[in-house]
Write a protein that holds these residues in place. Structure first.
Motif, PDB file in Angstrom:
ATOM      1  N   PRO A   1      -2.832   7.698  -3.476  1.00 47.09           N
ATOM      2  CA  PRO A   1      -3.067   6.425  -2.799  1.00 47.09           C
ATOM      3  C   PRO A   1      -3.042   5.302  -3.834  1.00 47.09           C
ATOM      4  O   PRO A   1      -3.536   5.486  -4.951  1.00 47.09           O
ATOM      5  N   ASP A   2      -2.448   4.171  -3.468  1.00 46.88           N
ATOM      6  CA  ASP A   2      -2.383   3.073  -4.432  1.00 46.88           C
ATOM      7  C   ASP A   2      -2.202   1.762  -3.683  1.00 46.88           C
ATOM      8  O   ASP A   2      -1.697   1.748  -2.552  1.00 46.88           O
ATOM      9  N   VAL A   3      -2.649   0.682  -4.301  1.00 43.33           N
ATOM     10  CA  VAL A   3      -2.517  -0.655  -3.704  1.00 43.33           C
ATOM     11  C   VAL A   3      -2.179  -1.671  -4.785  1.00 43.33           C
ATOM     12  O   VAL A   3      -2.493  -1.478  -5.955  1.00 43.33           O
TER      13      VAL A   3
ATOM     14  N   SER B   1       2.560   3.203  -9.310  1.00 47.92           N
ATOM     15  CA  SER B   1       1.383   3.835  -9.904  1.00 47.92           C
ATOM     16  C   SER B   1       0.599   2.794 -10.680  1.00 47.92           C
ATOM     17  O   SER B   1       1.157   2.086 -11.507  1.00 47.92           O
ATOM     18  N   THR B   2      -0.697   2.733 -10.409  1.00 45.56           N
ATOM     19  CA  THR B   2      -1.586   1.814 -11.131  1.00 45.56           C
ATOM     20  C   THR B   2      -2.333   2.578 -12.216  1.00 45.56           C
ATOM     21  O   THR B   2      -2.803   3.698 -11.977  1.00 45.56           O
TER      22      THR B   2
ATOM     23  N   ALA C   1       0.845  -1.201   0.000  1.00 46.53           N
ATOM     24  CA  ALA C   1       0.000   0.000   0.000  1.00 46.53           C
ATOM     25  C   ALA C   1       0.876   1.244   0.000  1.00 46.53           C
ATOM     26  O   ALA C   1       1.881   1.302   0.711  1.00 46.53           O
TER      27      ALA C   1
ATOM     28  N   ARG D   1       0.328   4.892   1.033  1.00 41.99           N
ATOM     29  CA  ARG D   1      -0.707   5.633   1.755  1.00 41.99           C
ATOM     30  C   ARG D   1      -0.660   7.146   1.538  1.00 41.99           C
ATOM     31  O   ARG D   1      -1.403   7.897   2.190  1.00 41.99           O
ATOM     32  N   ASP D   2       0.165   7.572   0.605  1.00 42.09           N
ATOM     33  CA  ASP D   2       0.238   8.966   0.158  1.00 42.09           C
ATOM     34  C   ASP D   2      -1.187   9.509  -0.096  1.00 42.09           C
ATOM     35  O   ASP D   2      -1.959   8.897  -0.828  1.00 42.09           O
ATOM     36  N   LEU D   3      -1.529  10.656   0.504  1.00 43.24           N
ATOM     37  CA  LEU D   3      -2.890  11.173   0.346  1.00 43.24           C
ATOM     38  C   LEU D   3      -3.186  11.601  -1.084  1.00 43.24           C
ATOM     39  O   LEU D   3      -4.322  11.508  -1.556  1.00 43.24           O
TER      40      LEU D   3
END
Lengths: 305, 305
Positions: free
Chosen positions: B119-121, B164-165, B112, B114-116
């Protein structure tokens, strides 16, 4: 009461609107329905039109001017395209008469940009443009007509020099319904153009258009990691697509003297807010009034009093 | 014949793959099926897994290492996320043991960010990455893992510094099926990465990412005005989305020492051609081998010989 002069019809893919216009320009009657091209191609265009004319007791020989998808290949009678660069004043002369009917019914042509690198078409928006152009005067104008397929038109001295279509509205719809983001936006409430998530997404996509589909995935990740709401999600998706569109439209247009927004209702308000957040202050023209004005301009050229 | 050491499972949303691995690393057996998380969430994860183990006559107490969506909240047992920056060497230690089963079954965590703002997973790709990283050595690497949700990972000294997704594969699917372009691509044939329309679209979208949804509409307009074929249309849609993704991924990554493509089959060939056309010469790692190598690395850490 002034006499009916003609009926004006905006016949889109999924919507039908008709106005009875008097010689002095007064709107004598109005009809709206969902019997767009898709429906009318099954039930028959003449039947749909005559039912609406009968419902407002239109005179038997009242002429009818039509714009929109009724003139598409899969519509009533194909009305072809005028090629860009196209003077808006030539649209009326390009109207096609519907054969084998008891009235004088004319369907206006669309516009085609036959550029091999940037092929593009519009049908219906050229009539909005004809109506809106009356307010714009000389100079180079960039006219935004948001919708399922948003059109951005370069207009110079009454002539369409080029235009670009963006699939914004349709992509918003299919992504909201059919992608993983459908879960994210399912319970969203209505949001305004002032919603912080909407404006943040407009700014982010406009600044980094290449990250558009990454910003969309961030909608999902933002819910997983930060508990973003469904309304935030929907506003972010909308803002991302609109910001991407605006960035592209401005890049394609080059230098212009003014930006004009031809839109109505909540979609118009979203675009207005998005453009304002980017320090653009568009002139606003109501889309319903624009299409009626365009149909009227064409009708007066075809059937002068 | 060498003894079975463990079973390795890549359990995605819509796919299940299992390998029986020997102590010397030999693949003793392999199973593939469509019983991904979506199916297994209904029929039961233990039943699906045991049926496949029984089919290859796996020993009763053979341990099982699993990566992918089986560890999602809606999967078998939630395996959480490691937060970026994350050393790949810590993935095995983050594995979660499945309770109340007769074997030692571990599910690897996702990653994860968690950058505001970004955000990416990911879930499953971290294991491919663990497997691929063995070939990459030191330096700053950008690793592309194309798919439904393509991942581009910044890897530095064995540590994921960010990723990055991009929703490329899913957007290609929903636009092909549910938008106006569904008519344009309906009769398309298979095309290769050398198809001129594909490469032209990659170049156009990468050069002008803001025009992405305009280029998509050009697919439709190109058919109406220039008679472009369905295969041209599909290749253009694919190239537009992949070109947009590459432009975004390169912009997000900044300077890197190498680009690595972890992919298989026809999708891998398309990305390889797209990257080559942009003068990028990625190292190629087979995605199937990468995920197996990653699962093996984790298994050896958890159950050392």
């Amino acid at each position: 009461m002034t006499a009916a002069y003609y009926a004006a019809v905006d016949w889109g893919t999924t919507s039908f609107r008709l106005w009875i216009i008097a010689e002095d320009g007064t709107v004598l009657a109005e009809r709206r329905s969902g019997e767009g091209m898709t429906t009318a191609a099954k039930t028959g265009f003449p039947a749909v039109l005559e039912a609406h004319l009968a419902a407002v007791a239109a005179p038997a020989h009242l002429p009818v001017i039509i714009c929109g998808m009724a003139g598409a290949k899969q519509g009533w009678v194909e009305a072809g395209y005028l090629d860009t660069p196209a003077a808006l004043s030539t649209i009326a002369a390009g109207a096609v008469a519907v054969p084998d009917v008891d009235r004088d019914i004319r369907i206006l042509p669309g516009l085609a940009q036959r550029d091999l690198q940037h092929p593009d078409v519009m049908r219906g928006e050229e009539t909005q443009l004809l109506g809106a152009a009356g307010n714009l005067g000389d100079g180079r104008h960039l006219v935004c007509m948001p919708g399922t397929h948003s059109k951005w038109v370069r207009l110079e001295g009454g002539k369409v020099t080029g235009f670009s279509t963006f699939m914004t509205g349709e992509l918003f719809d299919v992504i909201s319904k059919h992608s993983i983001l459908s879960h994210s936006v399912a319970d969203a409430q209505v949001f305004s153009g002032e919603h912080p998530a909407f404006l943040a997404a407009v700014a982010a996509a406009c600044a980094n258009p290449a990250l558009a589909t990454n910003l969309m995935f961030g909608v999902r990740a933002g819910q997983l990691l930060h508990g973003a709401t469904a309304t935030d999600a929907k506003a972010t998706l909308s803002g991302t697509l609109i910001g991407l569109e605006i960035a592209g439209a401005l890049a394609a247009a080059g230098a212009v003297d003014s930006v004009c927004l031809v839109a109505s209702g909540s979609l118009g308000a979203l675009y207005r807010a998005a453009l304002a957040s980017l320090d653009l202050s568009p002139r606003i023209v109501d889309a319903d009034e624009a299409v009626r004005a365009g149909l009227s301009t064409a009708a007066q050229a075809i059937w002068p009093l």
